[in-house]
Design a protein around this motif. Structure first.
Motif, PDB file in Angstrom:
ATOM      1  N   ASP A 221       0.980  -1.214   0.094  1.00  0.00           N
ATOM      2  CA  ASP A 221       0.087   0.148  -0.062  1.00  0.00           C
ATOM      3  C   ASP A 221       0.829   1.261  -0.001  1.00  0.00           C
ATOM      4  N   ASN A 222       0.194   2.325  -0.373  1.00  0.00           N
ATOM      5  CA  ASN A 222       0.873   3.476  -0.646  1.00  0.00           C
ATOM      6  C   ASN A 222       1.031   4.249   0.875  1.00  0.00           C
ATOM      7  N   LEU A 223       2.300   5.086   1.014  1.00  0.00           N
ATOM      8  CA  LEU A 223       2.311   5.625   2.490  1.00  0.00           C
ATOM      9  C   LEU A 223       1.572   6.902   2.397  1.00  0.00           C
ATOM     10  N   THR A 224       1.186   7.692   1.467  1.00  0.00           N
ATOM     11  CA  THR A 224       0.391   8.909   1.553  1.00  0.00           C
ATOM     12  C   THR A 224      -0.689   8.771   0.207  1.00  0.00           C
ATOM     13  N   ASP A 225      -1.620   9.576   0.346  1.00  0.00           N
ATOM     14  CA  ASP A 225      -2.844   9.789  -0.684  1.00  0.00           C
ATOM     15  C   ASP A 225      -2.419  10.027  -1.924  1.00  0.00           C
ATOM     16  N   GLU A 226      -2.916   9.392  -2.918  1.00  0.00           N
ATOM     17  CA  GLU A 226      -2.730   9.711  -4.256  1.00  0.00           C
ATOM     18  C   GLU A 226      -3.339  11.356  -4.738  1.00  0.00           C
ATOM     19  N   TYR A 227      -2.716  11.878  -5.638  1.00  0.00           N
ATOM     20  CA  TYR A 227      -3.338  13.064  -6.454  1.00  0.00           C
ATOM     21  C   TYR A 227      -4.211  12.745  -7.557  1.00  0.00           C
ATOM     22  N   SER A 228      -5.024  11.517  -7.370  1.00  0.00           N
ATOM     23  CA  SER A 228      -5.815  11.280  -8.487  1.00  0.00           C
ATOM     24  C   SER A 228      -6.990  10.629  -8.074  1.00  0.00           C
ATOM     25  N   VAL A 229      -7.730  10.254  -8.901  1.00  0.00           N
ATOM     26  CA  VAL A 229      -9.072   9.649  -8.861  1.00  0.00           C
ATOM     27  C   VAL A 229      -9.087   8.363  -7.943  1.00  0.00           C
ATOM     28  N   ALA A 230      -7.785   8.015  -8.052  1.00  0.00           N
ATOM     29  CA  ALA A 230      -7.673   6.618  -7.429  1.00  0.00           C
ATOM     30  C   ALA A 230      -7.700   6.632  -5.783  1.00  0.00           C
ATOM     31  N   ASN A 231      -7.389   7.843  -5.414  1.00  0.00           N
ATOM     32  CA  ASN A 231      -7.653   7.953  -4.025  1.00  0.00           C
ATOM     33  C   ASN A 231      -8.975   7.924  -3.562  1.00  0.00           C
ATOM     34  N   GLN A 232      -9.902   7.876  -4.450  1.00  0.00           N
ATOM     35  CA  GLN A 232     -11.571   7.416  -3.808  1.00  0.00           C
ATOM     36  C   GLN A 232     -11.471   6.033  -3.654  1.00  0.00           C
ATOM     37  N   PHE A 233     -10.613   5.065  -3.880  1.00  0.00           N
ATOM     38  CA  PHE A 233     -10.752   3.585  -3.472  1.00  0.00           C
ATOM     39  C   PHE A 233     -10.116   3.132  -2.439  1.00  0.00           C
ATOM     40  N   SER A 234     -10.680   2.478  -1.631  1.00  0.00           N
ATOM     41  CA  SER A 234     -10.359   1.963  -0.440  1.00  0.00           C
ATOM     42  C   SER A 234      -9.067   0.837  -0.824  1.00  0.00           C
ATOM     43  N   ILE A 235      -8.413   0.362   0.025  1.00  0.00           N
ATOM     44  CA  ILE A 235      -7.421  -0.809  -0.227  1.00  0.00           C
ATOM     45  C   ILE A 235      -8.210  -2.025  -0.631  1.00  0.00           C
ATOM     46  N   GLU A 236      -9.465  -2.245   0.044  1.00  0.00           N
ATOM     47  CA  GLU A 236     -10.371  -3.428  -0.216  1.00  0.00           C
ATOM     48  C   GLU A 236     -10.673  -3.380  -1.716  1.00  0.00           C
ATOM     49  N   GLU A 237     -11.065  -2.124  -2.168  1.00  0.00           N
ATOM     50  CA  GLU A 237     -11.446  -2.096  -3.299  1.00  0.00           C
ATOM     51  C   GLU A 237     -10.609  -2.267  -4.564  1.00  0.00           C
ATOM     52  N   LYS A 238      -9.140  -1.532  -4.199  1.00  0.00           N
ATOM     53  CA  LYS A 238      -8.148  -2.015  -5.129  1.00  0.00           C
ATOM     54  C   LYS A 238      -7.747  -3.536  -5.126  1.00  0.00           C
ATOM     55  N   ILE A 239      -7.853  -4.222  -3.939  1.00  0.00           N
ATOM     56  CA  ILE A 239      -7.684  -5.684  -4.005  1.00  0.00           C
ATOM     57  C   ILE A 239      -8.880  -6.432  -5.111  1.00  0.00           C
ATOM     58  N   GLY A 240     -10.112  -5.498  -5.014  1.00  0.00           N
ATOM     59  CA  GLY A 240     -11.137  -5.967  -5.864  1.00  0.00           C
ATOM     60  C   GLY A 240     -10.834  -6.019  -7.315  1.00  0.00           C
ATOM     61  N   TRP A 241     -10.338  -4.721  -7.619  1.00  0.00           N
ATOM     62  CA  TRP A 241      -9.996  -4.445  -9.014  1.00  0.00           C
ATOM     63  C   TRP A 241      -8.678  -5.541  -9.364  1.00  0.00           C
ATOM     64  N   VAL A 242      -7.684  -5.632  -8.786  1.00  0.00           N
ATOM     65  CA  VAL A 242      -6.662  -6.256  -9.117  1.00  0.00           C
ATOM     66  C   VAL A 242      -7.216  -7.995  -9.417  1.00  0.00           C
ATOM     67  N   ASN A 243      -8.053  -8.459  -8.486  1.00  0.00           N
ATOM     68  CA  ASN A 243      -8.462  -9.661  -8.688  1.00  0.00           C
ATOM     69  C   ASN A 243      -9.515  -9.954  -9.880  1.00  0.00           C
ATOM     70  N   GLN A 244     -10.317  -9.025  -9.985  1.00  0.00           N
ATOM     71  CA  GLN A 244     -11.020  -8.866 -11.096  1.00  0.00           C
ATOM     72  C   GLN A 244     -10.488  -8.931 -12.267  1.00  0.00           C
ATOM     73  N   ILE A 245      -9.496  -8.071 -12.522  1.00  0.00           N
ATOM     74  CA  ILE A 245      -8.850  -8.091 -13.771  1.00  0.00           C
ATOM     75  C   ILE A 245      -8.014  -9.371 -14.051  1.00  0.00           C
ATOM     76  N   VAL A 246      -7.471  -9.806 -13.254  1.00  0.00           N
ATOM     77  CA  VAL A 246      -6.707 -11.429 -13.165  1.00  0.00           C
ATOM     78  C   VAL A 246      -7.774 -12.241 -13.313  1.00  0.00           C
ATOM     79  N   GLY A 247      -8.742 -12.163 -13.012  1.00  0.00           N
ATOM     80  CA  GLY A 247      -9.641 -13.412 -12.957  1.00  0.00           C
ATOM     81  C   GLY A 247      -9.623 -14.196 -11.948  1.00  0.00           C
ATOM     82  N   LYS A 248      -8.992 -13.903 -10.938  1.00  0.00           N
ATOM     83  CA  LYS A 248      -8.494 -15.117  -9.875  1.00  0.00           C
ATOM     84  C   LYS A 248      -8.498 -13.976  -8.526  1.00  0.00           C
TER      85      LYS A 248
END
Length: 313
Positions: A221-248
């Motif tokens: 995980d990042n140390l600080t907030d991103e200066y982009s729209v990705a800052n709207q995602f929680s760490i759980e949502e990021k994990i969901g994105w990765v798993n969905q793209i990979v398909g597993k």
């Protein structure tokens, strides 16, 4: 000076871009040729973006960043590779490392050959591989169906995208796929989630090899907030994105910074799968936005359960 040793069978692949991936590679540089960085090549800003527009080349900036993080310092070669031109002429703002990589690419058969030549010159043992050797752009798809093309534009989005793609779709570098196949550990992050971590995962062959891999997958995980729209995602949502793209469901562990005296771990359910969240004190004493290299290396070895011996003199 850090003295580290991992068992000879440990092979590590780190995926991402920019300074985040470079920091991870630097923290594990003691692995030498058992460490591979697979680098995003979709950047279209700054010196890299100008070279892409003028010369129809791949994005060199993140590759240069990773090479720079691994370059022995202090040295004249490191200073030259990091040099950025000033003034008011056409060279102003260009990074010499980007120009060198592009020049070597014109002399070589493949972009990877150019990267390997620079590795030889800078005495870097770690493998650095572009995710693809063909030029492509990151594209975000909004809920209304509109496309936002280019990393710079994606970073400036106000509304979070519903999906990402590459345009045109390109082939993954075969060496990147083979590195994933042989990996005991795969690391994602830290870095810009949409524009550094996810682009390599948009290559079908990369996700195919990750799905087939038996390697442990760690998300940093990042140390600080991103200066982009990705800052709207929680760490759980990021994990969901990765798993969905990979398909597993691939991510088993997350490394996070926490101001604590001793490491701690908690378990959460993300996308229906249990994920271990490991907290360490990771901030560099030099900059609050940078991971301390020694602490990060220790954390990765601890979470991966590699047999490691570490001493500081």
């Amino acid at each position: 000076m850090l003295n580290q040793r991992l068992s000879s069978y440990n092979k590590v692949v780190a995926i991402g871009g920019g300074h985040g991936l470079g920091r991870v590679l630097a923290s594990l540089s003691f692995l030498g040729n058992r460490l591979t960085g697979i680098v995003a090549t979709t950047d279209n800003g700054g010196s890299t973006g100008r070279l892409r527009q003028d010369q129809q080349t791949i994005a060199w900036g993140d590759l240069r960043n990773c090479l720079s993080h691994l370059t022995p310092r202090p040295s004249l070669s490191a200073c030259l590779f990091d040099h950025r031109f000033t003034g008011t002429n056409e060279l102003s703002g260009h990074n010499l490392g980007n120009v060198i990589l592009h020049a070597l690419d014109q002399l070589c058969v493949r972009p990877l050959d150019a990267v390997n030549l620079v590795r030889t010159i800078l005495k870097i043992n770690t493998s650095i591989i572009p995710m693809s050797e063909a030029s492509t752009h990151l594209t975000a798809i909004m809920g209304c169906g509109k496309k936002v093309i280019g990393e710079l534009n994606v970073d400036e989005m106000i509304e979070a995208p519903v999906a990402l793609s590459l345009e045109p779709q390109v082939e993954a570098t075969i060496e990147a796929c083979l590195a994933i196949k042989d990996a005991d550990l795969i690391i994602l992050g830290p870095g810009s989630f949409l524009t550094s971590i996810l682009p390599p995962l948009l290559l079908p062959k990369v996700t195919e090899y990750i799905r087939a891999s038996q390697a442990k997958v760690i998300f940093i995980d990042n140390l600080t907030d991103e200066y982009s729209v990705a800052n709207q995602f929680s760490i759980e949502e990021k994990i969901g994105w990765v798993n969905q793209i990979v398909g597993k469901d691939i991510i088993s562990d997350v490394i996070q910074h926490c101001d604590i005296k001793s490491p701690a771990v908690t378990t959460k359910v993300c996308s229906g799968t249990k994920v271990n969240f490991h907290q360490f004190s990771l901030v560099s004493s030099h900059h609050k936005g940078l991971h301390d290299k020694l602490a990060l290396g220790d954390a990765i070895c601890s979470v991966s359960r590699f047999k490691a011996l570490k001493r500081t003199a």
